[in-house]
Scaffold this active site. Structure first.
Site, PDB file in Angstrom:
ATOM      1  N   HIS A 161      32.941  49.099  95.661  1.00 62.97           N
ATOM      2  CA  HIS A 161      33.661  47.977  96.453  1.00 62.97           C
ATOM      3  C   HIS A 161      35.065  47.397  95.652  1.00 62.97           C
ATOM      4  O   HIS A 161      35.440  46.641  96.396  1.00 62.97           O
ATOM      5  CB  HIS A 161      32.555  46.889  96.798  1.00 62.97           C
ATOM      6  CG  HIS A 161      31.616  47.319  97.752  1.00 62.97           C
ATOM      7  ND1 HIS A 161      31.884  47.636  98.999  1.00 62.97           N
ATOM      8  CD2 HIS A 161      30.275  47.154  97.426  1.00 62.97           C
ATOM      9  CE1 HIS A 161      30.525  47.956  99.659  1.00 62.97           C
ATOM     10  NE2 HIS A 161      29.699  47.803  98.790  1.00 62.97           N
ATOM     11  N   ASP A 195      26.871  55.561 100.723  1.00 56.67           N
ATOM     12  CA  ASP A 195      26.124  54.501 100.377  1.00 56.67           C
ATOM     13  C   ASP A 195      26.057  53.898 101.759  1.00 56.67           C
ATOM     14  O   ASP A 195      27.102  54.133 102.562  1.00 56.67           O
ATOM     15  CB  ASP A 195      27.004  53.704  99.522  1.00 56.67           C
ATOM     16  CG  ASP A 195      26.590  52.232  98.938  1.00 56.67           C
ATOM     17  OD1 ASP A 195      26.006  52.453  97.868  1.00 56.67           O
ATOM     18  OD2 ASP A 195      26.722  51.271  99.723  1.00 56.67           O
ATOM     19  N   HIS A 197      27.051  50.836 102.727  1.00 59.21           N
ATOM     20  CA  HIS A 197      28.190  49.977 102.841  1.00 59.21           C
ATOM     21  C   HIS A 197      29.336  50.786 102.758  1.00 59.21           C
ATOM     22  O   HIS A 197      29.546  51.656 102.197  1.00 59.21           O
ATOM     23  CB  HIS A 197      28.152  49.101 101.706  1.00 59.21           C
ATOM     24  CG  HIS A 197      26.782  48.020 101.758  1.00 59.21           C
ATOM     25  ND1 HIS A 197      25.920  48.516 100.927  1.00 59.21           N
ATOM     26  CD2 HIS A 197      26.745  46.971 102.400  1.00 59.21           C
ATOM     27  CE1 HIS A 197      24.925  47.404 101.083  1.00 59.21           C
ATOM     28  NE2 HIS A 197      25.354  46.616 101.884  1.00 59.21           N
ATOM     29  N   ASP A 284      21.141  53.028  99.408  1.00 54.86           N
ATOM     30  CA  ASP A 284      20.633  51.944 100.540  1.00 54.86           C
ATOM     31  C   ASP A 284      20.777  52.552 101.879  1.00 54.86           C
ATOM     32  O   ASP A 284      20.347  51.319 102.924  1.00 54.86           O
ATOM     33  CB  ASP A 284      21.490  50.735 100.237  1.00 54.86           C
ATOM     34  CG  ASP A 284      22.907  50.866 100.059  1.00 54.86           C
ATOM     35  OD1 ASP A 284      23.425  52.128 100.181  1.00 54.86           O
ATOM     36  OD2 ASP A 284      23.574  50.062  99.277  1.00 54.86           O
TER      37      ASP A 284
END
Ligand code: SP5
Ligand code: ZN
Length: 340
Positions: A161, A195, A197, A284
């Site tokens: 991120h 991931d 996200h 995740d």
């Protein structure tokens, strides 16, 4: 398989983060995550845990702004010298939309400029942990550049991120981007982010480059963090047009649906014929993850590993998210085990 890991992450342990609605919760991206993974890796007969080498600041500065790194380096000392009431972690409450060019000089202004959310909490050990984490990814990249078929950067804090001048979502230095950029001096790189996200930081860093193909499979940002990147129409710009690809997924995506999306990503990678593959591996996507909403099982993760391994490319795997600590060990070893 060489696994690069540093103990420096332990000193990055923010006491809390803030969820939507102002809810203060224990920091989900915690040191226990690494203990669970290490415990399971120690039970295999193939994982070799190695201290990272120090690559210095140059490969990190090749991706991140110097001013941003200086902010990370001095933020904690400045915070302690400030007149804040609760100094347990540096967390601003006003964030830059970056519509105006002026960068403030004060600590909270710079914090609001360089942090994108209330999970990028800075404490005393954050900067040294982030540097060590980047060195884990770089050491793993070095191993692959020197002929290892696969290598794992057991990075904490995660990185995907973080952009060139901002932190967010538990990430401060973009480990996978730093390693991919370092590898790109030796050949074309494909970076696949699995991931849950969207890898907004990685996307931003390579958005106008054609020598690093970036692909992200993630929950649809219409309903999920990071909200402002990860849409299908974002495909790169300038020379990089056509060299970024997002695959947004619906809630409750199961193994079959995930794997058919993965196949599309893998065929893009095959056509690109990269010299190296970097995998940003967040766990995740797992069905029982506290932050996730998609339903990939441990067997699904094993199959993901098998299909990525079948590309037969020199591969650097970098740890990203994954917050079901109890399942983290079995999930990551299921993925990695397919490369052995
Ligand atoms: C590396 C990584 O996986 N970072 C993820 C950061 C996600 N931050 C999400 C904040 C929003 C939390 N919403 C909580 C909903 C719980 N059901
Ligand atoms: Zn994630």
């Amino acid at each position: 398989m060489n696994v690069y890991y540093s103990e420096a992450h332990r000193k990055h342990e923010p006491p809390f983060e803030i969820f939507d609605g102002g809810l203060r919760v224990p920091y989900l991206e915690n040191p226990d995550r690494m203990d669970r993974i290490l415990h399971t890796l120690h039970q295999t007969d193939w994982a070799k845990i190695i201290e990272p080498k120090d690559f210095g600041l140059d490969p990190i500065c090749a991706v991140h702004d110097e001013e941003y790194l200086e902010f990370l380096a001095s933020a904690w000392t400045e915070w302690l010298a400030s007149d804040a009431k609760d100094k347990s972690t540096l967390l601003p409450s006003t964030f830059a939309l970056r519509r105006h060019p002026h960068k403030p000089t004060g600590l909270l202004g710079r914090a609001g400029y360089h942090l994108m959310d209330l999970s990028a909490c800075i404490v005393a050990g954050t900067y040294s942990a982030a540097l060590a984490s980047a060195n884990c990814a770089l050491s793993a990249a070095d191993a692959v550049a020197n002929g290892e078929r696969v290598s794992f950067g057991l990075c904490r804090p995660p990185g995907h991120h973080a952009g060139k001048d901002y932190a967010g979502g538990y990430c401060f230095i973009n480990n996978a981007a730093v390693a991919a950029n370092w590898l790109s001096a030796k050949g074309d790189v494909a970076l696949l982010d699995i991931d849950y996200h969207c890898c907004n930081g990685t996307q931003d860093i390579f958005y106008n480059r054609a020598d690093v193909l970036t692909i992200s499979i993630h929950a649809d940002p219409n309903f999920e963090y990071p909200h402002f990147a990860g849409y299908a129409e974002e495909t790169g710009s300038g020379a990089g047009l056509g060299f970024h690809k997002n695959f947004p997924l619906e809630k409750d995506t199961d193994d079959a649906r995930y794997l058919s999306t993965l196949e599309q990503a893998l065929s893009l990678i095959r056509s690109f014929t990269p010299t190296y593959l970097v995998v940003s591996a967040g766990m995740d996507i797992y069905a029982d993850d506290p932050l996730g909403t998609i339903k990939v099982t441990t067997e699904g993760i094993r199959e993901i590993g098998k299909r990525i391994a079948a590309l037969n490319l020199p591969t650097l795997i970098v740890m990203e998210g994954g917050y079901n600590n109890e399942a983290l060990g079995k999930n990551i070893t299921s993925l990695l085990g397919e490369f052995e």
